[in-house]
Structure formats: structure tokens, C-alpha cells
Design a protein around this motif. Structure first.
Motif, PDB file in Angstrom:
ATOM      1  N   PRO A   1      64.524  44.301  36.706  1.00 24.23           N
ATOM      2  CA  PRO A   1      65.613  44.963  37.437  1.00 24.23           C
ATOM      3  C   PRO A   1      65.557  46.484  37.401  1.00 24.23           C
ATOM      4  CG  PRO A   1      66.467  43.131  36.156  1.00 24.23           C
ATOM      5  CD  PRO A   1      65.025  43.301  35.751  1.00 24.23           C
ATOM      6  N   ARG A   2      64.880  47.042  36.409  1.00 19.25           N
ATOM      7  CA  ARG A   2      64.817  48.506  36.340  1.00 19.25           C
ATOM      8  C   ARG A   2      63.999  49.094  37.482  1.00 19.25           C
ATOM      9  NH1 ARG A   2      62.557  48.899  30.362  1.00 19.25           N
ATOM     10  NH2 ARG A   2      61.672  46.890  31.048  1.00 19.25           N
ATOM     11  N   TRP A   3      63.021  48.349  37.998  1.00 18.41           N
ATOM     12  CA  TRP A   3      62.141  48.917  39.018  1.00 18.41           C
ATOM     13  C   TRP A   3      61.764  47.921  40.105  1.00 18.41           C
ATOM     14  CZ3 TRP A   3      60.284  49.339  33.719  1.00 18.41           C
ATOM     15  CH2 TRP A   3      59.585  48.210  33.282  1.00 18.41           C
ATOM     16  N   ALA A   4      62.539  46.846  40.243  1.00 20.04           N
ATOM     17  CA  ALA A   4      62.187  45.817  41.228  1.00 20.04           C
ATOM     18  C   ALA A   4      62.101  46.380  42.642  1.00 20.04           C
ATOM     19  CB  ALA A   4      63.206  44.673  41.176  1.00 20.04           C
ATOM     20  N   ASP A   5      62.942  47.377  42.961  1.00 17.32           N
ATOM     21  CA  ASP A   5      62.934  47.935  44.318  1.00 17.32           C
ATOM     22  C   ASP A   5      61.717  48.819  44.577  1.00 17.32           C
ATOM     23  OD1 ASP A   5      64.126  49.702  42.368  1.00 17.32           O
ATOM     24  OD2 ASP A   5      64.694  51.008  44.015  1.00 17.32           O
ATOM     25  N   VAL A   6      60.977  49.167  43.523  1.00 11.33           N
ATOM     26  CA  VAL A   6      59.810  50.036  43.690  1.00 11.33           C
ATOM     27  C   VAL A   6      58.637  49.260  44.275  1.00 11.33           C
ATOM     28  CG1 VAL A   6      58.105  51.456  42.474  1.00 11.33           C
ATOM     29  CG2 VAL A   6      60.538  51.580  41.835  1.00 11.33           C
ATOM     30  N   PHE A   7      58.500  47.982  43.874  1.00  8.53           N
ATOM     31  CA  PHE A   7      57.285  47.234  44.207  1.00  8.53           C
ATOM     32  C   PHE A   7      57.537  46.183  45.284  1.00  8.53           C
ATOM     33  CE2 PHE A   7      56.620  48.736  39.836  1.00  8.53           C
ATOM     34  CZ  PHE A   7      55.475  49.478  40.046  1.00  8.53           C
ATOM     35  N   ASP A   8      56.561  46.068  46.176  1.00  8.84           N
ATOM     36  CA  ASP A   8      56.617  45.101  47.274  1.00  8.84           C
ATOM     37  C   ASP A   8      55.654  43.940  47.057  1.00  8.84           C
ATOM     38  OD1 ASP A   8      58.361  46.647  49.323  1.00  8.84           O
ATOM     39  OD2 ASP A   8      56.878  48.111  48.643  1.00  8.84           O
ATOM     40  N   GLY A   9      54.988  43.906  45.920  1.00  9.65           N
ATOM     41  CA  GLY A   9      54.073  42.819  45.643  1.00  9.65           C
ATOM     42  C   GLY A   9      53.122  43.168  44.520  1.00  9.65           C
ATOM     43  N   ILE A  10      52.060  42.381  44.396  1.00 13.49           N
ATOM     44  CA  ILE A  10      51.130  42.492  43.278  1.00 13.49           C
ATOM     45  C   ILE A  10      49.697  42.471  43.792  1.00 13.49           C
ATOM     46  CG2 ILE A  10      51.104  39.983  42.905  1.00 13.49           C
ATOM     47  CD1 ILE A  10      50.844  40.553  39.895  1.00 13.49           C
ATOM     48  N   ASP A  11      48.843  43.248  43.142  1.00 11.93           N
ATOM     49  CA  ASP A  11      47.411  43.272  43.425  1.00 11.93           C
ATOM     50  C   ASP A  11      46.688  42.809  42.163  1.00 11.93           C
ATOM     51  OD1 ASP A  11      44.932  44.053  44.818  1.00 11.93           O
ATOM     52  OD2 ASP A  11      44.846  45.654  43.318  1.00 11.93           O
ATOM     53  N   ILE A  12      45.913  41.738  42.284  1.00  6.75           N
ATOM     54  CA  ILE A  12      45.150  41.208  41.151  1.00  6.75           C
ATOM     55  C   ILE A  12      43.735  41.782  41.208  1.00  6.75           C
ATOM     56  CG2 ILE A  12      44.212  39.140  40.071  1.00  6.75           C
ATOM     57  CD1 ILE A  12      47.229  39.400  39.785  1.00  6.75           C
ATOM     58  N   ASP A  13      43.354  42.504  40.165  1.00  2.57           N
ATOM     59  CA  ASP A  13      42.056  43.187  40.129  1.00  2.57           C
ATOM     60  C   ASP A  13      41.179  42.566  39.043  1.00  2.57           C
ATOM     61  OD1 ASP A  13      39.968  45.000  40.215  1.00  2.57           O
ATOM     62  OD2 ASP A  13      41.274  46.707  40.550  1.00  2.57           O
ATOM     63  N   TRP A  14      40.852  41.279  39.250  1.00  2.00           N
ATOM     64  CA  TRP A  14      39.957  40.558  38.339  1.00  2.00           C
ATOM     65  C   TRP A  14      38.549  40.774  38.866  1.00  2.00           C
ATOM     66  CZ3 TRP A  14      40.435  34.578  37.135  1.00  2.00           C
ATOM     67  CH2 TRP A  14      39.574  34.256  36.077  1.00  2.00           C
ATOM     68  N   GLU A  15      37.782  41.621  38.190  1.00  2.54           N
ATOM     69  CA  GLU A  15      36.539  42.114  38.767  1.00  2.54           C
ATOM     70  C   GLU A  15      35.333  41.211  38.536  1.00  2.54           C
ATOM     71  OE1 GLU A  15      35.681  46.181  38.546  1.00  2.54           O
ATOM     72  OE2 GLU A  15      37.738  46.822  38.841  1.00  2.54           O
ATOM     73  N   TYR A  16      35.406  40.289  37.579  1.00  2.00           N
ATOM     74  CA  TYR A  16      34.228  39.447  37.349  1.00  2.00           C
ATOM     75  C   TYR A  16      34.635  38.051  36.864  1.00  2.00           C
ATOM     76  CZ  TYR A  16      35.077  42.388  33.197  1.00  2.00           C
ATOM     77  OH  TYR A  16      35.658  43.124  32.184  1.00  2.00           O
ATOM     78  N   PRO A  17      35.392  37.291  37.692  1.00  2.00           N
ATOM     79  CA  PRO A  17      35.716  35.916  37.306  1.00  2.00           C
ATOM     80  C   PRO A  17      34.466  35.051  37.217  1.00  2.00           C
ATOM     81  CG  PRO A  17      36.356  36.344  39.586  1.00  2.00           C
ATOM     82  CD  PRO A  17      35.977  37.665  38.990  1.00  2.00           C
ATOM     83  N   ASN A  18      34.354  34.291  36.111  1.00  2.00           N
ATOM     84  CA  ASN A  18      33.223  33.390  35.863  1.00  2.00           C
ATOM     85  C   ASN A  18      31.889  34.134  35.900  1.00  2.00           C
ATOM     86  OD1 ASN A  18      32.456  30.709  35.204  1.00  2.00           O
ATOM     87  ND2 ASN A  18      31.711  30.387  37.288  1.00  2.00           N
ATOM     88  N   ALA A  19      31.915  35.414  35.520  1.00  2.00           N
ATOM     89  CA  ALA A  19      30.708  36.245  35.542  1.00  2.00           C
ATOM     90  C   ALA A  19      30.807  37.270  34.421  1.00  2.00           C
ATOM     91  CB  ALA A  19      30.556  36.932  36.897  1.00  2.00           C
ATOM     92  N   CYS A  20      29.793  38.108  34.324  1.00  2.00           N
ATOM     93  CA  CYS A  20      29.773  39.138  33.290  1.00  2.00           C
ATOM     94  C   CYS A  20      30.048  40.514  33.882  1.00  2.00           C
ATOM     95  CB  CYS A  20      28.425  39.163  32.577  1.00  2.00           C
ATOM     96  SG  CYS A  20      28.120  37.714  31.540  1.00  2.00           S
ATOM     97  N   GLY A  21      30.861  41.294  33.175  1.00  2.00           N
ATOM     98  CA  GLY A  21      31.131  42.673  33.517  1.00  2.00           C
ATOM     99  C   GLY A  21      31.143  43.468  32.234  1.00  2.00           C
ATOM    100  N   LEU A  22      32.285  44.060  31.888  1.00  2.00           N
ATOM    101  CA  LEU A  22      32.408  44.698  30.577  1.00  2.00           C
ATOM    102  C   LEU A  22      32.298  43.640  29.482  1.00  2.00           C
ATOM    103  CD1 LEU A  22      32.965  47.404  29.152  1.00  2.00           C
ATOM    104  CD2 LEU A  22      35.397  46.852  29.240  1.00  2.00           C
ATOM    105  N   THR A  23      32.835  42.439  29.790  1.00  7.38           N
ATOM    106  CA  THR A  23      32.677  41.264  28.947  1.00  7.38           C
ATOM    107  C   THR A  23      32.196  40.128  29.851  1.00  7.38           C
ATOM    108  OG1 THR A  23      34.996  40.655  29.292  1.00  7.38           O
ATOM    109  CG2 THR A  23      34.491  41.966  27.336  1.00  7.38           C
ATOM    110  N   CYS A  24      31.964  38.970  29.301  1.00  8.51           N
ATOM    111  CA  CYS A  24      31.564  37.817  30.095  1.00  8.51           C
ATOM    112  C   CYS A  24      32.687  36.790  30.131  1.00  8.51           C
ATOM    113  CB  CYS A  24      30.303  37.178  29.525  1.00  8.51           C
ATOM    114  SG  CYS A  24      28.800  38.145  29.834  1.00  8.51           S
ATOM    115  N   ASP A  25      32.960  36.263  31.321  1.00 10.55           N
ATOM    116  CA  ASP A  25      34.002  35.264  31.519  1.00 10.55           C
ATOM    117  C   ASP A  25      33.357  33.923  31.811  1.00 10.55           C
ATOM    118  OD1 ASP A  25      36.758  34.287  32.159  1.00 10.55           O
ATOM    119  OD2 ASP A  25      35.852  34.047  34.147  1.00 10.55           O
TER     120      ASP A  25
END
Length: 602
Positions: free
Chosen positions: A367-391
Motif C-alpha cells: 500500500p505504500r507504493w502500489a500506485d507507483v507500479f503498473d506491473g512486474i518485469d521478471i529478469d531471469w537471465e539464465y533459466p536451466n543454464a549457466c550464468g553467474l551461477t548454474c541453474d
């Protein structure tokens, strides 16, 4: 692209605990069992404004098909934002109806919606579906479906957007909203007699119809169809322009939300992705509490020229974004979670996608900031793969996670920044990006950071090539191949955005001017080796050549690649010819003070 430095994050601790005060509109008495009731109360009160919730209880033994809560606010008090409900206002009379994605309330269950407001008063005369909120009396029975919407007409159009309007329907009790259909697919909902449909493909014929709804769940017949053909898209992206704003930029970079306005960028942007929220313990968490909502801004750094006070309930970037949205009402803001550094947390989130989505929704809609955001961006850069770590969460994990996020966020914007590795057997082949695409409003393939000085000896190559070229170090590492591969999966171009980097990547120890030279390591950078903002590199090492639609520069023993206004203009034309939904860039602080690069996009 999954490379070091492509998405940076700084973690600082921050927390806040809200004191809660309540002020009831109508509390259902014990005798109200067997009826539908509603209870509305304040959850916060800071003198000049308030936050609140309303809880609807279906105390009957049958499902409730739709609900409508009504009440009156005194003069000088208003509701400014609402979530999990649709708001309509007539004078001081407020009506809240169920969101379109949640039409049915099961027997003996409850549902809640929240809101923020200004002023000292609160609701009186509460009604639920026409009856008293405390369960006393009976409501007006809704016997008829609304009349068919008439006069469906075209208001505006572009290569990727169509604006339509229609005449209001009538109902024996009241119309609560409208649904817009593209063929048989619902593409918009709301209480207004008009809608903008975005994410369309240039030079394409579409057919739209509209249905009206009432609180009892009845829908009208479909309107007469409206056929529209979108405009040509070859003169540019003609769609969304999305810039990432990084919360750590307020420190060493001294880049603040106000700079988005003073640079002229706010007038060019359609959306801002706020980076980053963290992913820890299988849930969304705050990335930097101080920068996000605690940092106090003086009048000189505030968007509206008004300084923060010590006791105001929200400060920091979130409050400044609220002010920016007030100045630019059409600007949308999404909260981005993950990034290169924090993508390692998604593996645990994938083990329980529903719990992850719940945590994200509760944080974004705080409730403190609900009016600020209109949605969500998911930035999962390496699902089931390796990046900084391996998934190793499995090929279906990304699709399952995005499905849960969409289910929880409903009609709010849900987007995803994804890998741009189009090589055979690369990152794009090990996760279900096609399956997940049905749950996103658009994808942001990170078509930058293909090459850089993590390969310290070279060969030198442009970090954001538009196309392949003879001698490219890795096939499939270019924007054209990335977009082509995503389209080959059946993902429409209108759901894909072209990625741009507002920075350069460079090597040192280079003697060859043309790409393909050897190096001894990363070139020095202001904030990090091997990378430099466009505003700094354009003067320090001016471009003296282009390759694959991207500029490069050889100065002394350094070799850099980066986009210029000219190459961004050419890339924008290419994106338009491909029917893409627009462009996005990383990130706002890399541009010049007068927005050279963002001006070139549009």
C-alpha cells in the motif's frame, strides 16, 4: 544477454514497519451469516492521506457471480489509486467492482481490495450489491443482462496500437464494465467506454467487438464488429520505448528520477523498468531500501521542486517516480526483479512458483507504493543454464514461473527480459520460451553484451551487432538472429522488443582498427573495467567505423563498440520493418544530459 556487467545490482538493507489504524465503514454483525457483507477500513492514516482495504464476505451457500461495493466520500477526500478492483466515480460517490480476472467468489469465502486516498475523511453509506454492507436489508435483484454496446468506432491507430470507443450500455441495476475482444480473444477490460489495444503488428487487419457486464455476472451480446488495419511500421519502432532506471544510480552516478524529466527522456518513454528487486529464499525482496523508499530529496533534486519532509510516509525513488507519473500520466512503471547478479535466486523460486508470485505481488502492491507500479518485469537471465551461477531447475521452470506470475498479477503488466543467445544449443534452447510467451505482455530479449572483454584476449567485436558479419566470433550472437529464432517459435513480432545498450564495451592493448583484433585485457572504465557510458565514451573515443549496424572506435591502444544516434536510428527502422513492438534500453543514466540516444529511437 547473460554476460558479466550486463545487469548490475547493489544490495543494501532496508526495511520499514507501518503502524496501522482502523476506521470502519460497516462491520458485519454475527447475525449476518447467510448474506453477502463488506467491511472497509483504514489501514494507514498520515493526516493528509490514507490507505485502506475492503473485504467482501460471501456468507451464502452459493457462489457469488460478481460484486459491487459503493460508498460516499466527503468533500475534500478522494481515492487516488486502487488495486484488485475496478473504480468508477460520480461526484463523491465511489463504486468498486470485481476485477475481470476474478468474477466468482465461492461460498463462505472472502476477497479483498485495497486503495490509497487523500484528505481527512472516509466512506459512509456502504453498500454491497445494492444492500447494506452489514448484511441488513436486501439488494436490488439484477434480472437482465446489459444492452449491447452500440456505435463501436475507431478513435486512433498507429502501427502497433488501435484506440476505439463505443456508446454506453444500460442495465436494470447497473453496468459494471466492458470487455473488448479481438476475434475470440479478450484483449482489454475496464469501466470506460473506450480502450487502447497495444502490441499489434503493423499493416495487419484486426476485428474487434465489445460486450458489457453487470455485477451479477451477466454479459450483453457482442457489439457489431469493427475492422481496423494498423499502419505501416517501416519508419521506426512506432511502439513502446522502455528505459531501465537503476536504483544504485543515485549514488556514484548521481542520476535521479528528476534527470529523466530534465533530459527530455520522460516525454519519449512509454514505460520505465525499475531495477532491481532481489530474489531471495524463493521470493521477491527489496533490492535497496534506502534508495527505493527512504532517501530524502531536497527541492533541487525533486521532480516537482518540493522537498521531502522527515515524517512523510514514502520517500526515495518510489516517491519521485510517483511525482514523475503525475507529471506524465501516460507513463507506466514496472518493477524489475533479478538481473545478472540476482538471477541465482530464481532456482529456489521455481520450486514453488505460486509462493514466489504471491510474494512478488504483495511487494509490488504494498500500500505504500502500489500506485507507483503498473506491473512486474521478471529478469531471469539464465533459466536451466549457466550464468553467474548454474541453474538446474529444468526446461519447464521458466514457463511454470511465468504462468504463476500472470495468474497472480491478472491484468497488470507482466513482462520478461530474456536471453538473446540464438546459437544452436544455446541458452534459448534449454528453457520453454515459447510456452512462457503466452503469459507475458512482451519479451525483452537482451540483444547487447554479445561480446566483451570478459574474453580478455579478444577478438574485438561489437557488443550489440544488428546482423552477423564475416568473422563474427560466435554465430547466433546478433539481434537479427535472436529475433528470427523467437519468431520461429511462433512468438509474434509485436510481442518482442529490440534491446539497445546506452554504453560501450572495450579492450586495451589493441593495434588493429577493424574488428577481430587481439587484446591484452579490458579497457579502463569510469565505474567498471571494459564498460563505459555513452555520454563518456563518445568524446573520449569517438566512433571511426561501423560493423553490423553498430559503431566502433579505435583510439590509441583501445578498441570500443557502442551505438550512436545514427546506428540507433537505423536499428529503429529495422525494428519497424520487422513489426516489433518497440525498443528498450539499458539504461537511462548512460545517455547524455539532453537525451541524444533516446531521441534517436523515436
Amino acid at each position: 544477454m547473460s554476460r558479466p556487467g550486463g545487469r548490475r545490482a547493489i544490495a543494501l538493507a532496508g526495511a520499514a514497519i507501518l503502524a496501522v489504524s482502523t476506521a470502519l465503514v460497516a462491520a458485519p454483525p454475527a447475525s449476518s451469516a447467510g448474506t453477502v457483507t463488506a467491511e472497509c477500513k483504514k489501514t494507514q492514516d498520515w493526516g493528509t492521506g490514507f490507505g485502506g482495504t475492503c473485504t467482501i464476505t460471501n456468507g451464502t451457500t452459493a457462489p457469488l457471480n460478481g460484486w459491487k461495493v459503493e460508498g460516499d466520500l466527503p468533500s475534500g477526500t478522494s481515492v487516488t489509486s486502487v488495486w484488485n478492483a475496478t473504480k468508477t466515480v460520480s461526484g463523491n460517490h465511489y463504486t468498486f467492482t470485481n476485477p475481470t480476472w476474478s468474477n466468482t467468489l465461492a461460498a463462505n469465502t472472502t476477497v479483498s481490495f485495497g486503495f490509497n486516498g487523500t484528505g481527512p475523511g472516509f466512506f459512509t453509506g456502504c453498500k454491497i450489491n445494492g444492500a447494506a454492507c452489514d448484511g441488513g436489508g436486501t439488494g436490488e435483484e439484477d434480472l437482465e443482462a446489459p444492452t449491447t454496446p452500440a456505435g463501436l468506432r475507431l478513435v486512433s491507430k498507429s502501427a502497433t496500437t488501435v484506440g476505439i470507443a463505443w456508446d454506453a450500455s444500460t442495465d436494470d441495476v447497473g453496468v459494471t464494465g466492458y470487455d473488448v475482444f479481438q476475434g475470440t480473444t479478450k484483449v482489454a477490460s475496464g469501466s470506460e467506454t473506450g480502450a487502447n489495444i497495444t502490441g499489434l503488428t503493423p499493416k495487419t487487419a484486426y476485428t474487434f467487438t465489445v460486450k458489457a457486464n453487470d455485477a451479477s455476472g451477466k454479459s450483453s451480446p457482442a457489439s457489431a464488429p469493427l475492422q481496423v488495419t494498423t499502419d505501416e511500421g517501416s519508419n521506426g519502432t512506432a511502439g513502446k520505448v522502455i528505459g531501465y532506471f537503476v536504483n544504485w544510480g543515485v549514488y556514484q552516478r548521481n542520476y535521479h528520477v528528476k534527470n529523466i524529466d530534465t533530459s527530455g527522456s520522460a516525454r519519449k518513454l512509454t514505460h520505465i523498468n525499475y531495477a532491481f528487486g532481489n530474489v531471495q529464499g524463493g521470493r521477491c525482496t527489496i533490492g535497496d531500501g534506502y534508495a527505493d523508499y527512504e532517501k530524502a530529496y531536497g527541492a533541487d533534486q525533486s521532480v516537482d521542486g518540493v522537498a521531502d519532509t522527515w515524517d512523510q510516509p514514502l520517500r526515495g525513488n518510489f516517491n519521485q517516480l510517483r511525482k514523475l507519473k503525475k507529471k506524465y500520466p501516460n507513463l507506466k512503471v514496472l518493477w524489475s526483479f533479478g538481473g545478472w547478479t540476482w538471477s541465482g535466486g530464481f532456482g529456489q523460486a521455481a520450486a514453488n512458483p505460486a509462493a514466489f508470485a504471491e510474494s512478488c505481488y504483495n511487494l509490488v502492491e504494498d500500500p505504500r507504493w502500489a500506485d507507483v507500479f503498473d506491473g512486474i518485469d521478471i529478469d531471469w537471465e539464465y533459466p536451466n543454464a549457466c550464468g553467474l551461477t548454474c541453474d538446474t531447475s529444468g526446461a519447464a521452470s521458466f514457463k511454470n514461473l511465468m504462468s504463476a506470475v500472470r495468474s497472480k498479477f491478472g491484468s497488470n503488466l507482466v513482462t520478461a527480459a530474456i536471453t538473446a543467445d540464438a546459437s544452436a544449443g544455446g541458452k534459448m534452447d534449454v528453457a520453454d520460451y515459447k510456452g512462457a510467451s503466452q503469459y507475458v505482455d512482451w519479451y525483452l530479449p537482451m540483444t547487447y553484451d554479445y561480446f566483451g572483454a570478459w574474453d580478455a584476449q579478444g577478438p574485438t567485436a561489437p557488443h550489440s551487432p544488428l546482423t552477423s558479419y564475416p568473422g563474427i566470433p560466435h554465430e547466433g550472437f546478433n539481434t537479427s538472429d535472436t529475433i528470427a529464432k523467437l519468431k520461429s517459435m511462433g512468438i509474434p513480432g509485436s510481442k518482442l522488443l529490440m534491446g539497445l545498450g546506452f554504453y560501450g564495451r572495450g579492450w586495451t592493448g589493441v593495434t588493429q582498427k577493424e574488428p577481430g583484433g587481439t587484446a591484452t585485457g579490458p579497457a579502463p572504465g569510469k565505474y567498471e573495467q571494459g564498460i563505459e557510458d555513452y555520454k563518456d565514451i563518445k568524446g573520449r573515443c569517438p566512433s571511426n567505423g561501423t560493423i553490423a549496424g553498430t559503431a566502433y572506435a579505435h583510439c590509441g591502444n583501445q578498441w570500443w563498440s557502442y551505438d550512436t544516434p545514427a546506428t540507433i536510428g537505423s536499428k529503429s527502422s529495422w525494428a519497424g520493418s520487422e513489426g516489433l513492438g518497440g525498443a528498450f534500453f539499458w539504461e537511462l543514466s548512460g545517455d547524455t544530459a539532453n537525451g541524444e540516444l533516446i531521441n534517436a529511437i523515436r
